[in-house]
Design an enzyme around this catalytic site. Structure first.
Site, PDB file in Angstrom:
ATOM      1  N   LEU A  54       0.837  -1.196   0.000  1.00 55.90           N
ATOM      2  CA  LEU A  54       0.000   0.000   0.000  1.00 55.90           C
ATOM      3  C   LEU A  54       0.873   1.248   0.000  1.00 55.90           C
ATOM      4  CD1 LEU A  54      -2.813  -0.970   2.525  1.00 55.90           C
ATOM      5  CD2 LEU A  54      -2.548  -1.547   0.106  1.00 55.90           C
ATOM      6  N   GLY A  89       1.137  -5.187   1.304  1.00 57.50           N
ATOM      7  CA  GLY A  89       0.049  -5.267   0.335  1.00 57.50           C
ATOM      8  C   GLY A  89       0.424  -6.051  -0.912  1.00 57.50           C
ATOM      9  N   ASN A 121       4.786  -7.492   6.615  1.00 57.43           N
ATOM     10  CA  ASN A 121       5.707  -6.829   7.553  1.00 57.43           C
ATOM     11  C   ASN A 121       5.063  -5.673   8.313  1.00 57.43           C
ATOM     12  OD1 ASN A 121       5.539  -5.453   5.044  1.00 57.43           O
ATOM     13  ND2 ASN A 121       7.358  -4.264   5.560  1.00 57.43           N
ATOM     14  N   GLU A 122       3.730  -5.612   8.327  1.00 58.27           N
ATOM     15  CA  GLU A 122       3.022  -4.464   8.912  1.00 58.27           C
ATOM     16  C   GLU A 122       3.526  -4.043  10.289  1.00 58.27           C
ATOM     17  OE1 GLU A 122       1.657  -6.595   6.930  1.00 58.27           O
ATOM     18  OE2 GLU A 122       0.327  -5.498   5.582  1.00 58.27           O
TER      19      GLU A 122
HETATM   20  N1  CO8 Z   1       4.490   3.668  -0.100  1.00 57.45           N
HETATM   21  C1  CO8 Z   1       4.919   4.884  -0.497  1.00 57.45           C
HETATM   22  N2  CO8 Z   1       6.173   5.127  -0.915  1.00 57.45           N
HETATM   23  C2  CO8 Z   1       7.040   4.100  -0.932  1.00 57.45           C
HETATM   24  C3  CO8 Z   1       6.664   2.817  -0.526  1.00 57.45           C
HETATM   25  C4  CO8 Z   1       5.305   2.605  -0.090  1.00 57.45           C
HETATM   26  N3  CO8 Z   1       4.860   1.402   0.306  1.00 57.45           N
HETATM   27  N4  CO8 Z   1       7.736   2.006  -0.640  1.00 57.45           N
HETATM   28  C5  CO8 Z   1       8.746   2.763  -1.098  1.00 57.45           C
HETATM   29  N5  CO8 Z   1       8.336   4.035  -1.283  1.00 57.45           N
HETATM   30  C6  CO8 Z   1       9.121   5.157  -1.811  1.00 57.45           C
HETATM   31  C7  CO8 Z   1      10.401   5.380  -1.035  1.00 57.45           C
HETATM   32  O1  CO8 Z   1      10.182   6.171   0.105  1.00 57.45           O
HETATM   33  C8  CO8 Z   1      11.244   6.082  -2.065  1.00 57.45           C
HETATM   34  O2  CO8 Z   1      10.791   7.442  -2.142  1.00 57.45           O
HETATM   35  P1  CO8 Z   1      11.812   8.622  -2.541  1.00 57.45           P
HETATM   36  O3  CO8 Z   1      12.349   8.259  -3.893  1.00 57.45           O
HETATM   37  O4  CO8 Z   1      10.954   9.825  -2.530  1.00 57.45           O
HETATM   38  O5  CO8 Z   1      12.864   8.633  -1.473  1.00 57.45           O
HETATM   39  C9  CO8 Z   1      10.846   5.395  -3.368  1.00 57.45           C
HETATM   40  O6  CO8 Z   1       9.558   4.819  -3.107  1.00 57.45           O
HETATM   41  C10 CO8 Z   1      11.810   4.298  -3.794  1.00 57.45           C
HETATM   42  O7  CO8 Z   1      11.993   3.415  -2.699  1.00 57.45           O
HETATM   43  P2  CO8 Z   1      13.417   2.812  -2.308  1.00 57.45           P
HETATM   44  O8  CO8 Z   1      14.481   3.808  -2.558  1.00 57.45           O
HETATM   45  O9  CO8 Z   1      13.309   2.253  -0.936  1.00 57.45           O
HETATM   46  O10 CO8 Z   1      13.538   1.644  -3.396  1.00 57.45           O
HETATM   47  P3  CO8 Z   1      14.358   0.283  -3.268  1.00 57.45           P
HETATM   48  O11 CO8 Z   1      14.360  -0.288  -4.653  1.00 57.45           O
HETATM   49  O12 CO8 Z   1      15.657   0.491  -2.569  1.00 57.45           O
HETATM   50  O13 CO8 Z   1      13.472  -0.663  -2.308  1.00 57.45           O
HETATM   51  C11 CO8 Z   1      11.441  -1.633  -1.503  1.00 57.45           C
HETATM   52  C12 CO8 Z   1      12.213  -1.077  -2.709  1.00 57.45           C
HETATM   53  C13 CO8 Z   1      12.069  -2.937  -1.036  1.00 57.45           C
HETATM   54  C14 CO8 Z   1      10.006  -1.904  -1.966  1.00 57.45           C
HETATM   55  C15 CO8 Z   1      11.473  -0.599  -0.369  1.00 57.45           C
HETATM   56  O14 CO8 Z   1      11.083   0.653  -0.892  1.00 57.45           O
HETATM   57  C16 CO8 Z   1      10.591  -0.911   0.784  1.00 57.45           C
HETATM   58  O15 CO8 Z   1      10.899  -1.749   1.606  1.00 57.45           O
HETATM   59  N6  CO8 Z   1       9.451  -0.179   0.891  1.00 57.45           N
HETATM   60  C17 CO8 Z   1       8.554  -0.267   1.992  1.00 57.45           C
HETATM   61  C18 CO8 Z   1       7.636  -1.412   1.805  1.00 57.45           C
HETATM   62  C19 CO8 Z   1       6.664  -1.509   2.939  1.00 57.45           C
HETATM   63  O16 CO8 Z   1       7.018  -1.657   4.087  1.00 57.45           O
HETATM   64  N7  CO8 Z   1       5.371  -1.419   2.614  1.00 57.45           N
HETATM   65  C20 CO8 Z   1       4.357  -1.517   3.580  1.00 57.45           C
HETATM   66  C21 CO8 Z   1       3.183  -0.682   3.180  1.00 57.45           C
HETATM   67  S1  CO8 Z   1       1.822  -0.942   4.309  1.00 57.45           S
HETATM   68  C22 CO8 Z   1       0.841  -2.132   3.559  1.00 57.45           C
HETATM   69  O17 CO8 Z   1       1.018  -2.472   2.433  1.00 57.45           O
HETATM   70  C23 CO8 Z   1      -0.283  -2.785   4.299  1.00 57.45           C
HETATM   71  C24 CO8 Z   1      -0.842  -1.919   5.331  1.00 57.45           C
HETATM   72  C25 CO8 Z   1      -2.001  -2.563   6.029  1.00 57.45           C
HETATM   73  C26 CO8 Z   1      -2.742  -1.552   6.849  1.00 57.45           C
HETATM   74  C27 CO8 Z   1      -2.892  -1.958   8.247  1.00 57.45           C
HETATM   75  C28 CO8 Z   1      -4.023  -1.245   8.910  1.00 57.45           C
HETATM   76  C29 CO8 Z   1      -3.678  -0.465  10.131  1.00 57.45           C
END
Ligand code: CO8
Length: 260
Positions: free
Chosen positions: A66, A111, A135-136
């Site tokens: 998400l 997500g 990993n929430e």
């Molecule tokens: N949402 C918004 N922005 C994001 C997200 C995301 N999920 N993931 C990454 N970004 C952004 C980064 O902040 C970065 O932004 P900027 O360029 O402005 O600095 C850009 O995208 C690129 O990210 P990275 O530099 O980190 O890219 P990498 O190729 O190094 O890594 C990954 C890619 C592995 C995907 C890494 O970005 C990562 O680990 N992201 C976080 C993933 C995560 O933890 N997602 C969880 C989202 S929560 C969810 O899905 C379920 C929620 C359920 C709700 C519960 C109810 C309370």
């Protein structure tokens, strides 16, 4: 606005390939989810479409889950609209009559993992740098019951319990070991393997397979369907709390820091 989902439907095979193409990380924003659900609905209505393969057009990333920015600093109303779109994505995909295969060609946290789990079968690139999981808790947030139920249905109660509490992200080989994915193949063979696997699933008569799928999944779907509004309220109340917003801010800062 440019398209975040590319759909390629081959009428001769009855199989559609959906490619997520929302750089940099295929995060699921409201726009992304809306387009996803509309694309899925269109294929679902088309009786000639029997199978769907979901993959990413980005290198190294299936989906980052998400879009955290949809949950950070937003009004309760916006959060509610967003959450309804998340529910919709899951309801449509988990309940699809089509054979659905996730061709996981990169990392797939939260997500992204949910989307994969909602499919019938998961094929992942064997690269150990790619990870998948719910990993929430690492973000200080909690996966709702239907995320949990989907994972329990796939890997069982105990594995889910540990995974959810610790917010575990499994490397591709670990994901195969616990059954979170069904198969690992070299990166350049993910889509071909999905296509071959699809042919096997499509050899089963649709009606028999669909009734069997529904028998397995309907109780979980009904549970959300009958609690949809309460689930939205729950999410909104939780996510708009100051303490939770603070957790999300810290996580976003960590993502930025890790980068430099
Ligand atoms: N949402 C918004 N922005 C994001 C997200 C995301 N999920 N993931 C990454 N970004 C952004 C980064 O902040 C970065 O932004 P900027 O360029 O402005 O600095 C850009 O995208 C690129 O990210 P990275 O530099 O980190 O890219 P990498 O190729 O190094 O890594 C990954 C890619 C592995 C995907 C890494 O970005 C990562 O680990 N992201 C976080 C993933 C995560 O933890 N997602 C969880 C989202 S929560 C969810 O899905 C379920 C929620 C359920 C709700 C519960 C109810 C309370």
């Amino acid at each position: 606005t440019s398209s975040k989902i590319n759909v390629d439907f081959d009428r001769s095979t009855g199989v559609a390939v959906m490619r997520m193409q929302s750089p940099p990380v295929n995060s699921m924003s409201l726009d992304f989810l809306t387009e996803f659900s509309i694309s899925l609905e269109k294929l679902e209505m088309d009786k000639s479409c029997r199978g769907l393969i979901i993959t990413s057009s980005l290198p190294k990333i299936f989906s980052a889950g998400l879009d955290i920015m949809e949950m950070y600093g937003k009004s309760p109303e916006s959060c509610g609209v967003f959450w309804k779109a998340v529910q919709e994505m899951w309801l449509k995909l988990y309940g699809s009559n089509m054979v659905t295969i996730a061709a996981i060609n990169g990392s797939s946290p939260a997500g992204g993992c949910l989307m994969s789990l909602a499919c019938d079968y998961r094929i992942m690139a064997e690269n150990p740098r790619y990870s998948i999981g719910l990993n929430e808790t690492q973000l200080g947030i909690v996966a709702p019951f239907w995320f949990k139920d989907t994972m329990v249905s796939t890997v069982g109660h105990r594995t889910t319990e540990v995974a959810l509490e610790l917010g575990l992200l499994y490397s591709a080989p670990e994901a195969l070991r616990v059954g979170l994915v069904d198969q690992l193949v070299p990166e350049d063979q993910v889509l071909q393997t999905a296509t071959d696997t699809m042919a096997k699933w499509l050899a089963i008569p649709d009606h028999a397979r669909q009734i069997s799928k529904s028998m397995m999944r309907k109780p979980t779907i009904d549970k959300l369907m009958s609690n949809r509004e309460a689930d939205i309220q729950n999410f909104v109340t939780f996510i708009t709390k100051d303490s939770i917003q603070k957790s999300l801010r810290m996580y976003l800062e960590m993502l930025k820091k890790r980068k430099s």
